[in-house]
Design a protein around this motif. Structure first.
Motif, PDB file in Angstrom:
ATOM      1  N   ALA A   1      42.472  26.187  20.968  1.00 45.27           N
ATOM      2  CA  ALA A   1      43.539  26.866  21.791  1.00 45.27           C
ATOM      3  C   ALA A   1      44.209  25.944  22.583  1.00 45.27           C
ATOM      4  N   LEU A   2      43.534  24.969  23.152  1.00 45.31           N
ATOM      5  CA  LEU A   2      44.457  23.826  23.617  1.00 45.31           C
ATOM      6  C   LEU A   2      45.350  23.246  22.694  1.00 45.31           C
ATOM      7  N   ALA A   3      44.734  22.918  21.469  1.00 42.95           N
ATOM      8  CA  ALA A   3      45.760  22.322  20.607  1.00 42.95           C
ATOM      9  C   ALA A   3      46.995  23.179  20.067  1.00 42.95           C
ATOM     10  N   ASP A   4      46.855  24.339  20.129  1.00 45.78           N
ATOM     11  CA  ASP A   4      47.827  25.317  19.760  1.00 45.78           C
ATOM     12  C   ASP A   4      48.965  25.167  20.707  1.00 45.78           C
ATOM     13  N   THR A   5      48.663  24.772  21.851  1.00 44.56           N
ATOM     14  CA  THR A   5      49.671  24.688  23.034  1.00 44.56           C
ATOM     15  C   THR A   5      51.079  23.798  22.634  1.00 44.56           C
ATOM     16  N   LYS A   6      50.671  22.998  21.564  1.00 45.31           N
ATOM     17  CA  LYS A   6      51.600  21.888  21.147  1.00 45.31           C
ATOM     18  C   LYS A   6      52.379  22.604  20.057  1.00 45.31           C
ATOM     19  N   LEU A   7      53.479  23.109  20.232  1.00 43.70           N
ATOM     20  CA  LEU A   7      54.269  23.996  19.328  1.00 43.70           C
ATOM     21  C   LEU A   7      55.353  23.455  18.661  1.00 43.70           C
ATOM     22  N   THR A   8      55.391  22.092  18.725  1.00 42.36           N
ATOM     23  CA  THR A   8      56.793  21.568  18.073  1.00 42.36           C
ATOM     24  C   THR A   8      56.045  21.238  16.485  1.00 42.36           C
ATOM     25  N   SER A   9      57.003  20.997  15.691  1.00 39.73           N
ATOM     26  CA  SER A   9      56.753  21.156  14.502  1.00 39.73           C
ATOM     27  C   SER A   9      55.860  20.009  13.971  1.00 39.73           C
ATOM     28  N   PRO A  10      54.837  20.304  12.683  1.00 38.73           N
ATOM     29  CA  PRO A  10      54.129  19.256  12.384  1.00 38.73           C
ATOM     30  C   PRO A  10      54.787  18.340  11.184  1.00 38.73           C
ATOM     31  N   THR A  11      56.152  18.416  11.158  1.00 31.87           N
ATOM     32  CA  THR A  11      56.902  17.775   9.872  1.00 31.87           C
ATOM     33  C   THR A  11      56.554  16.351  10.227  1.00 31.87           C
ATOM     34  N   PRO A  12      56.857  15.787  11.211  1.00 34.17           N
ATOM     35  CA  PRO A  12      56.693  14.113  11.663  1.00 34.17           C
ATOM     36  C   PRO A  12      55.293  13.830  10.854  1.00 34.17           C
TER      37      PRO A  12
ATOM     38  N   CYS B   1      45.059  15.617  12.307  1.00 32.08           N
ATOM     39  CA  CYS B   1      45.849  16.222  13.321  1.00 32.08           C
ATOM     40  C   CYS B   1      45.317  16.281  14.679  1.00 32.08           C
ATOM     41  N   LEU B   2      45.536  15.027  15.427  1.00 35.40           N
ATOM     42  CA  LEU B   2      44.870  14.906  16.741  1.00 35.40           C
ATOM     43  C   LEU B   2      45.209  16.089  17.461  1.00 35.40           C
ATOM     44  N   PRO B   3      44.181  16.872  17.988  1.00 30.17           N
ATOM     45  CA  PRO B   3      44.604  18.205  18.911  1.00 30.17           C
ATOM     46  C   PRO B   3      45.258  17.411  20.143  1.00 30.17           C
ATOM     47  N   GLY B   4      46.334  18.332  20.460  1.00 35.29           N
ATOM     48  CA  GLY B   4      47.105  18.002  21.758  1.00 35.29           C
ATOM     49  C   GLY B   4      47.981  16.814  21.443  1.00 35.29           C
ATOM     50  N   LEU B   5      47.803  15.752  20.801  1.00 34.57           N
ATOM     51  CA  LEU B   5      48.971  14.815  20.393  1.00 34.57           C
ATOM     52  C   LEU B   5      49.703  15.033  19.173  1.00 34.57           C
ATOM     53  N   LEU B   6      49.415  16.024  18.467  1.00 35.99           N
ATOM     54  CA  LEU B   6      50.139  16.450  17.318  1.00 35.99           C
ATOM     55  C   LEU B   6      50.045  17.969  17.090  1.00 35.99           C
ATOM     56  N   ALA B   7      51.181  18.537  16.494  1.00 37.19           N
ATOM     57  CA  ALA B   7      51.185  20.076  16.470  1.00 37.19           C
ATOM     58  C   ALA B   7      50.390  20.351  15.151  1.00 37.19           C
ATOM     59  N   PRO B   8      49.339  21.563  15.388  1.00 31.98           N
ATOM     60  CA  PRO B   8      48.823  21.826  14.385  1.00 31.98           C
ATOM     61  C   PRO B   8      49.461  22.064  13.189  1.00 31.98           C
ATOM     62  N   VAL B   9      48.725  21.858  12.065  1.00 32.32           N
ATOM     63  CA  VAL B   9      49.321  21.919  10.372  1.00 32.32           C
ATOM     64  C   VAL B   9      49.173  23.252  10.040  1.00 32.32           C
ATOM     65  N   ARG B  10      50.261  23.951   9.809  1.00 34.47           N
ATOM     66  CA  ARG B  10      49.995  25.500   9.328  1.00 34.47           C
ATOM     67  C   ARG B  10      49.891  25.322   7.897  1.00 34.47           C
ATOM     68  N   LEU B  11      48.603  25.840   7.161  1.00 41.97           N
ATOM     69  CA  LEU B  11      48.834  25.915   5.864  1.00 41.97           C
ATOM     70  C   LEU B  11      47.854  27.231   5.471  1.00 41.97           C
ATOM     71  N   LEU B  12      48.349  28.122   4.328  1.00 47.10           N
ATOM     72  CA  LEU B  12      47.777  28.899   3.995  1.00 47.10           C
ATOM     73  C   LEU B  12      47.781  30.210   5.287  1.00 47.10           C
ATOM     74  N   GLY B  13      48.763  30.115   6.105  1.00 45.88           N
ATOM     75  CA  GLY B  13      48.830  31.132   7.008  1.00 45.88           C
ATOM     76  C   GLY B  13      47.852  30.767   8.196  1.00 45.88           C
ATOM     77  N   ARG B  14      47.163  29.608   8.285  1.00 46.29           N
ATOM     78  CA  ARG B  14      46.249  29.136   9.292  1.00 46.29           C
ATOM     79  C   ARG B  14      46.812  28.053   9.959  1.00 46.29           C
ATOM     80  N   ARG B  15      46.326  27.677  11.298  1.00 46.19           N
ATOM     81  CA  ARG B  15      46.583  26.435  11.764  1.00 46.19           C
ATOM     82  C   ARG B  15      45.556  25.383  11.891  1.00 46.19           C
ATOM     83  N   TYR B  16      45.600  24.066  11.543  1.00 47.52           N
ATOM     84  CA  TYR B  16      44.672  23.091  11.591  1.00 47.52           C
ATOM     85  C   TYR B  16      44.578  22.108  12.400  1.00 47.52           C
ATOM     86  N   MET B  17      43.646  21.404  12.676  1.00 49.87           N
ATOM     87  CA  MET B  17      43.409  20.142  13.671  1.00 49.87           C
ATOM     88  C   MET B  17      42.527  19.332  13.013  1.00 49.87           C
ATOM     89  N   ASP B  18      42.469  18.155  13.414  1.00 52.14           N
ATOM     90  CA  ASP B  18      41.516  16.979  13.019  1.00 52.14           C
ATOM     91  C   ASP B  18      39.938  17.429  12.662  1.00 52.14           C
TER      92      ASP B  18
END
Length: 317
Positions: free
Chosen positions: A149-160, A212-229
């Motif tokens: 939930a804290l990781a999801d506050t990073k709303l920028t694109s995971p493109t980088p 994808c380090l939570p908070g430092l990087l935006a979660p990666v969206r795959l198959l309709g879900r968001r994922y972190m490290d």
């Protein structure tokens, strides 16, 4: 189901150290090509992808020992904030290690403020209480969901992050013939996700999700879900190697979780070889933010190489 390799997380220095271990094992006469399963978590996901795709640890080890640190630091500045890279470098000085603590404190406070603004103070306090109880609480998945939930506050694109791994792995690199599993954590419910060649995602995307380090990087969206490290729950996820006759675990860290995983593997009949940093080589693996500094790669890779050569003849178990 004969032989499995488990590659743990460990940051920038962990990638270098693990590449050195594998190169040292190969130099010591150990066959680093024949695996029935490779499990990669966080940094280990990238190392595993390179090992199984390149067919040898040599190319990745060469990158880590190339001395091209300035170019790699410029690459990391595109991925992380320039401030993080400066703090990582400065906190390597004994007299300035307090900078890392200040940066981490500021990072945590900023993340909590973002969550409070979007979800309210009461919800944020509840999350803090859950995180404070730690992953050993009665429902460890609730702890992971709170981190998510804290990781999801990073709303920028995971493109980088995806672009970073495309440059490191090569855009369009296919999944290897050797079965490779990378791990990630679903930010919504804290469940563990396993990605392999049958998951319907690219190798680059799977590595990005696992790193994808939570908070430092935006979660990666795959198959309709968001994922972190994938290392948030376990730095190794060695339980995935259950059922294999021989399991090699290459991990720059340890801890209770890994000890339990190893005990479970052995009780299931697996012969476990654990490669860990020696007391001397631990100095080459700086903790905290210092592990993000590219200048640590050369020493970490060399220390890993020496450990790999030793393990090839005298495997630690």
């Amino acid at each position: 189901m004969e032989r499995a390799l488990v590659l743990a997380g460990g940051g920038i220095s962990g990638i270098a150290w693990e590449s050195g271990v594998l190169a040292g094992l190969e130099a010591g006469g150990f066959d680093t090509k024949q695996w029935d399963l490779v499990v990669g978590t966080s940094a280990g996901a990238y190392v595993g992808a390179r090992l199984t795709s390149d067919g040898s640890p040599g190319p990745l080890f060469a990158v880590q020992t190339s001395g091209n640190d300035d170019a790699y630091e410029a690459e990391l500045r595109l991925l992380f904030s320039p401030g993080l890279m400066r703090v990582a470098r400065l906190s390597g000085r004994r007299s300035l290690r307090w900078l890392g603590l200040i940066w981490l404190t500021t990072f945590v406070v900023t993340t909590l403020m973002r969550h409070a603004i979007r979800h309210g103070l009461r919800s944020t306090i509840a999350l803090v209480n859950t995180v404070r109880r730690g992953p050993h609480m009665a429902d460890p998945q609730a702890f992971l969901a709170a981190i998510g939930a804290l990781a999801d506050t990073k709303l920028t694109s995971p493109t980088p992050l995806i672009d970073h791994w495309e440059r490191a792995l090569g855009a369009g690199r296919p999944w290897p013939a050797t079965r490779l599993i990378t791990t990630a954590i679903d930010t919504k419910d804290g469940s563990r996700m396993l990605f392999d060649s049958s998951s319907g995602v690219s190798l680059v995307a799977a590595v990005a999700a696992s790193t994808c380090l939570p908070g430092l990087l935006a979660p990666v969206r795959l198959l309709g879900r968001r994922y972190m490290d994938g290392g948030i729950a376990s730095a190794t996820n060695a339980d995935l190697a259950a059922g294999h006759r021989e399991v090699w675990i290459v991990s720059p860290g340890g801890g209770d979780v890994l000890d339990r995983e190893i005990a479970a593997l052995r009780s299931g009949g697996s012969r476990v070889h654990q490669v860990r940093p020696s007391a001397a080589s631990e100095q080459a693996l700086p903790p905290d933010l210092r592990s993000f500094d590219p200048i640590c790669r050369l020493a970490a890779a060399r220390a890993g190489y020496d450990g790999g050569v030793a393990a090839a003849s005298r495997p630690t178990s």
